[in-house]
Design a protein around this motif. Structure first.
Motif, PDB file in Angstrom:
ATOM      1  N   ASP A  50       1.007  47.827   7.907  1.00 13.91           N
ATOM      2  CA  ASP A  50       2.082  47.583   8.873  1.00 13.91           C
ATOM      3  C   ASP A  50       3.180  46.706   8.289  1.00 13.91           C
ATOM      4  N   TYR A  51       2.865  45.949   7.223  1.00 14.40           N
ATOM      5  CA  TYR A  51       3.814  44.980   6.673  1.00 14.40           C
ATOM      6  C   TYR A  51       4.518  45.484   5.417  1.00 14.40           C
ATOM      7  N   ALA A  52       4.250  46.716   5.031  1.00 18.38           N
ATOM      8  CA  ALA A  52       4.938  47.280   3.872  1.00 18.38           C
ATOM      9  C   ALA A  52       6.448  47.282   4.128  1.00 18.38           C
ATOM     10  N   GLY A  53       7.195  46.780   3.175  1.00 19.09           N
ATOM     11  CA  GLY A  53       8.640  46.746   3.326  1.00 19.09           C
ATOM     12  C   GLY A  53       9.167  45.463   3.918  1.00 19.09           C
ATOM     13  N   SER A  54       8.289  44.625   4.449  1.00 12.20           N
ATOM     14  CA  SER A  54       8.746  43.341   4.989  1.00 12.20           C
ATOM     15  C   SER A  54       8.972  42.352   3.848  1.00 12.20           C
ATOM     16  N   GLY A  55       9.830  41.396   4.066  1.00 11.30           N
ATOM     17  CA  GLY A  55      10.112  40.426   3.011  1.00 11.30           C
ATOM     18  C   GLY A  55      10.095  39.016   3.543  1.00 11.30           C
ATOM     19  N   PRO A  56      10.076  38.050   2.644  1.00 14.69           N
ATOM     20  CA  PRO A  56      10.040  38.176   1.174  1.00 14.69           C
ATOM     21  C   PRO A  56       8.671  38.634   0.689  1.00 14.69           C
ATOM     22  N   GLU A  57       8.658  39.278  -0.482  1.00 19.02           N
ATOM     23  CA  GLU A  57       7.408  39.828  -0.996  1.00 19.02           C
ATOM     24  C   GLU A  57       6.466  38.715  -1.452  1.00 19.02           C
ATOM     25  N   LEU A  58       5.210  38.827  -1.040  1.00 16.06           N
ATOM     26  CA  LEU A  58       4.181  37.863  -1.433  1.00 16.06           C
ATOM     27  C   LEU A  58       3.403  38.405  -2.625  1.00 16.06           C
ATOM     28  N   ARG A  59       3.453  37.684  -3.734  1.00 11.86           N
ATOM     29  CA  ARG A  59       2.655  37.996  -4.920  1.00 11.86           C
ATOM     30  C   ARG A  59       1.792  36.768  -5.200  1.00 11.86           C
ATOM     31  N   ILE A  60       0.503  36.900  -4.992  1.00 12.79           N
ATOM     32  CA  ILE A  60      -0.361  35.726  -5.105  1.00 12.79           C
ATOM     33  C   ILE A  60      -0.453  35.203  -6.530  1.00 12.79           C
ATOM     34  N   ASP A  61      -0.308  36.096  -7.521  1.00  9.26           N
ATOM     35  CA  ASP A  61      -0.374  35.656  -8.910  1.00  9.26           C
ATOM     36  C   ASP A  61       0.912  34.958  -9.338  1.00  9.26           C
ATOM     37  N   ASP A  62       1.886  34.888  -8.465  1.00 10.37           N
ATOM     38  CA  ASP A  62       3.094  34.111  -8.693  1.00 10.37           C
ATOM     39  C   ASP A  62       3.093  32.878  -7.794  1.00 10.37           C
ATOM     40  N   TYR A  63       2.866  33.087  -6.495  1.00 14.46           N
ATOM     41  CA  TYR A  63       2.973  31.986  -5.540  1.00 14.46           C
ATOM     42  C   TYR A  63       1.981  30.871  -5.828  1.00 14.46           C
ATOM     43  N   PHE A  64       0.738  31.218  -6.160  1.00 12.55           N
ATOM     44  CA  PHE A  64      -0.300  30.208  -6.295  1.00 12.55           C
ATOM     45  C   PHE A  64      -0.477  29.682  -7.718  1.00 12.55           C
ATOM     46  N   TYR A  97       1.049  35.001   5.538  1.00 13.32           N
ATOM     47  CA  TYR A  97       2.409  35.530   5.733  1.00 13.32           C
ATOM     48  C   TYR A  97       3.401  34.602   5.047  1.00 13.32           C
ATOM     49  N   LEU A  98       4.122  35.109   4.051  1.00 10.03           N
ATOM     50  CA  LEU A  98       5.132  34.331   3.342  1.00 10.03           C
ATOM     51  C   LEU A  98       6.403  34.272   4.178  1.00 10.03           C
ATOM     52  N   GLN A  99       6.910  33.045   4.401  1.00 11.80           N
ATOM     53  CA  GLN A  99       8.103  32.830   5.209  1.00 11.80           C
ATOM     54  C   GLN A  99       9.353  32.742   4.330  1.00 11.80           C
ATOM     55  N   PRO A 100      10.534  32.983   4.933  1.00 10.67           N
ATOM     56  CA  PRO A 100      11.775  32.923   4.136  1.00 10.67           C
ATOM     57  C   PRO A 100      12.002  31.575   3.464  1.00 10.67           C
ATOM     58  N   THR A 140      -6.417  27.690  10.817  1.00 10.06           N
ATOM     59  CA  THR A 140      -4.969  27.841  10.691  1.00 10.06           C
ATOM     60  C   THR A 140      -4.466  26.903   9.599  1.00 10.06           C
ATOM     61  N   LEU A 141      -3.608  27.420   8.728  1.00  5.32           N
ATOM     62  CA  LEU A 141      -3.090  26.656   7.592  1.00  5.32           C
ATOM     63  C   LEU A 141      -1.604  26.919   7.403  1.00  5.32           C
ATOM     64  N   ALA A 142      -0.912  25.923   6.858  1.00  5.41           N
ATOM     65  CA  ALA A 142       0.444  26.102   6.354  1.00  5.41           C
ATOM     66  C   ALA A 142       0.448  25.636   4.906  1.00  5.41           C
ATOM     67  N   PHE A 143       0.902  26.502   3.981  1.00  5.47           N
ATOM     68  CA  PHE A 143       0.944  26.187   2.554  1.00  5.47           C
ATOM     69  C   PHE A 143       2.377  25.950   2.110  1.00  5.47           C
ATOM     70  N   GLN A 144       2.513  25.063   1.131  1.00  4.39           N
ATOM     71  CA  GLN A 144       3.811  24.777   0.534  1.00  4.39           C
ATOM     72  C   GLN A 144       3.635  24.540  -0.955  1.00  4.39           C
ATOM     73  N   ARG A 145       4.550  25.116  -1.741  1.00  5.59           N
ATOM     74  CA  ARG A 145       4.542  24.853  -3.177  1.00  5.59           C
ATOM     75  C   ARG A 145       4.927  23.405  -3.410  1.00  5.59           C
ATOM     76  N   CYS A 146       4.298  22.774  -4.407  1.00  8.54           N
ATOM     77  CA  CYS A 146       4.616  21.382  -4.726  1.00  8.54           C
ATOM     78  C   CYS A 146       5.591  21.331  -5.902  1.00  8.54           C
TER      79      CYS A 146
END
Length: 208
Positions: free
Chosen positions: A48-62, A168-171, A192-198
């Protein structure tokens, strides 16, 4: 993941009320509940989320340092635990390694190491010491769904719970994460969690 790093194994305390509830269910009732769950196909699907953005790539984000702030709620919705988790991600060959360190509000600490291996187009399999078999993770658009079986020590035994983990990756670059924890088709808890890059907006500290 903890929750991708989603996968949270928490201590027995927050589970006791839910376990008592499950223990009151007869074998026949449990079969009926599981059958009902198998027949219910109305929930969201990762496609259902195909095409939604921004794209989440776990090998980049984490990769590098990520921090998450989370809470655990029991089946009634009561908040039973709060925590901070620091995640350090690195690549070893084609594998994504996540080292997760949790600090709970009651002072308990926990460590988990995830090893994720590519398994196809935007798909991964994951292993951790307290996960039975392999986790399966798929990303589409800004969303990730991961399913796995988590081992949780309760009293003198170990219970296995089915985990349904969504991210879900937010803008603004944050990730919102919700995980449903089920036994015999019933939701025993959710996380429930909220993640942020440091570098992060808030310092690493025990939740108050």
């Amino acid at each position: 993941m903890p929750s991708f790093p989603s996968c949270l194994s928490a201590s027995a305390g927050f589970m006791h009320n839910g376990i008592r509830r499950l223990q009151r269910i007869s074998g026949r009732a449990a079969v009926l509940i599981m059958a009902a769950g198998l027949s219910a196909c109305s929930g969201p699907q990762i496609e259902d989320y195909a095409g939604s953005g921004p794209e989440l790539r776990i090998d980049d984000y984490f990769l590098g340092h990520t921090r998450g702030w989370g809470m655990v709620q029991d089946y009634r919705g009561e908040v039973t635990r709060r925590f901070v988790v620091d995640v350090i991600g690195s690549m070893q060959g084609n594998q994504l390694i996540l080292e997760e360190d949790f600090v709970y509000a009651d002072g308990e600490t926990q460590h988990r190491r995830w090893t994720f291996t590519p398994a196809g187009d935007r798909q991964w399999t994951g292993r951790a010491a307290d996960v039975t078999g392999e986790a399966t993770a798929t990303t589409r658009g800004n969303a990730l769904r991961m399913n796995y079986v988590l081992q949780v020590p309760i009293d003198d035994s170990t219970w296995e719970f089915s985990m349904d983990d969504w991210m879900y990756l937010q803008p603004d670059g944050r990730i919102l994460n919700r995980t449903s924890m089920r036994k015999l088709g019933l939701e025993a808890a959710n996380i429930t969690l909220a993640f942020q890059r440091c570098p992060c907006d808030s310092p690493a500290a025990e939740p108050k």
